[in-house]
Design an enzyme around this catalytic site. Structure first.
Site, PDB file in Angstrom:
ATOM      1  CB  SER A  44       9.964  -1.705  -0.796  1.00  0.00           C
ATOM      2  OG  SER A  44       8.709  -1.832  -1.461  1.00  0.00           O
TER       3      SER A  44
ATOM      4  N   GLY B 124       4.927  -1.604  -0.742  1.00  0.00           N
ATOM      5  CA  GLY B 124       4.501  -2.899  -1.268  1.00  0.00           C
ATOM      6  C   GLY B 124       4.835  -3.108  -2.737  1.00  0.00           C
TER       7      GLY B 124
ATOM      8  CD  GLU C 263       4.827   3.867   5.639  1.00  0.00           C
ATOM      9  OE1 GLU C 263       5.481   2.885   5.979  1.00  0.00           O
ATOM     10  OE2 GLU C 263       3.594   3.815   5.461  1.00  0.00           O
TER      11      GLU C 263
ATOM     12  CD  GLU D 211      -1.563  -0.162   2.640  1.00  0.00           C
ATOM     13  OE1 GLU D 211      -1.880  -0.734   3.697  1.00  0.00           O
ATOM     14  OE2 GLU D 211      -0.518  -0.422   2.005  1.00  0.00           O
TER      15      GLU D 211
ATOM     16  CG  HIS E 181      -0.503   3.073   6.200  1.00  0.00           C
ATOM     17  ND1 HIS E 181      -0.865   2.684   4.932  1.00  0.00           N
ATOM     18  CD2 HIS E 181       0.723   2.551   6.420  1.00  0.00           C
ATOM     19  CE1 HIS E 181       0.119   1.945   4.417  1.00  0.00           C
ATOM     20  NE2 HIS E 181       1.090   1.845   5.301  1.00  0.00           N
TER      21      HIS E 181
ATOM     22  CE  LYS F   9       1.415  -2.388   4.629  1.00  0.00           C
ATOM     23  NZ  LYS F   9       1.615  -1.787   3.328  1.00  0.00           N
TER      24      LYS F   9
ATOM     25  CG  ASN G 249       1.497  -1.551   8.797  1.00  0.00           C
ATOM     26  OD1 ASN G 249       0.540  -2.153   9.291  1.00  0.00           O
ATOM     27  ND2 ASN G 249       1.357  -0.695   7.785  1.00  0.00           N
TER      28      ASN G 249
END
Ligand code: PGA
Length: 247
Positions: free
Chosen positions: A210, A171, A165, A95, A93, A11, A9
């Site tokens: 991560s 991250g 996730e 985010e 996701h 991003k 991904n």
């Protein structure tokens, strides 16, 4: 037997120049045990398609509109992704959920739109640190999953991928332990099994948060972890290929 899947991904990272080297490195790798894919920013779909066509690596996008077409400025439909031969699309996701206010129902509608457009949605679920510390991990991922089951039906999951996730691991460099991840993966599979055991057995559940070459082997060795959704580490060809090698 579920074939392992490792998805990058990207991003909002990349440039035409930087992507060229990364995509070329991925394209030149011979097919291995695990399936590989990259989900790139929309403007780079054509580049991914051009370089990865005839390679062992599939490509896709990071979001899709729940609508088929119309006055939705800034949105991209499943059919448009299909024009670039996308196979996968990330949906829900964390985010998108936390920064752009995507609701559970909207993620479910996006799963339906992706499937209707012939794409394979990668549905993301996961709890925040506060939710984990409050002991509500299972309640949160159940809520996120159940909306999709209600909206799309359990058979939709036979054409989809699920990704666990934990938000606190994305991250942050702080990976869930293999045991922590396995526990939630097994819980999710069990929840799907209560609707349809065959769908649950075939469902690939990826771990994300991560993932690196150094921890991928241990994570992917867990019985219910079928690969990874990889952010930061997917931007470095050697690292991403090593993660896929661990699968
Ligand atoms: P990360 O991101 O690997 O950089 O933690 C994972 C993701 O957000 O999919």
């Amino acid at each position: 037997m579920r074939r392992k899947l490792v998805v990058g991904n990207w991003k909002m990272h990349g440039s035409l120049a930087a992507n060229a080297a990364l995509l070329q490195a991925l394209a030149s790798k011979p097919e291995q045990g695990a399936e590989m894919a990259v989900c790139v920013p929309f403007p780079y779909l054509q580049q991914a398609q051009a370089v990865l066509r005839n390679s062992a690596v599939a490509w896709g996008a990071q979001d899709v509109s729940e609508h088929a077409q119309g006055a939705y400025t800034g949105e991209v439909s499943a059919a448009m992704l299909g024009d670039f031969d996308c196979l996968y699309v990330v949906v829900g996701h964390s985010e998108r959920r936390s920064l752009y206010g995507e609701r559970d129902e909207q993620s479910a509608a996006k799963v339906a739109a992706a499937l209707a457009g012939g794409l394979v949605p990668i549905l993301c679920v996961g709890e925040t640190l506060a939710e984990r510390e409050a002991g509500s991990t299972e309640a949160v991922v159940s809520r996120q999953l159940d909306v999709v089951l209600r909206h799309c039906g359990v058979e939709a999951l036979s054409k989809a991928v699920l990704a666990y996730e934990p938000v606190w691991a994305i991250g942050t460099g702080r990976t869930a332990t293999p045991g922590q991840a396995q526990q939630v993966h097994a819980f999710l599979r069990h929840r799907v099994a209560s609707a349809d055991a065959d769908v649950a057995r075939g469902l690939r559940i990826l771990y994300g948060g991560s993932v690196k070459a150094a921890n991928a082997g241990e994570l992917f060795a867990q019985p219910d972890i079928d690969g990874g959704l990889v952010g930061g580490a997917s931007l470095v060809a050697d690292e991403f290929l090593a993660i896929a090698g661990a699968a």
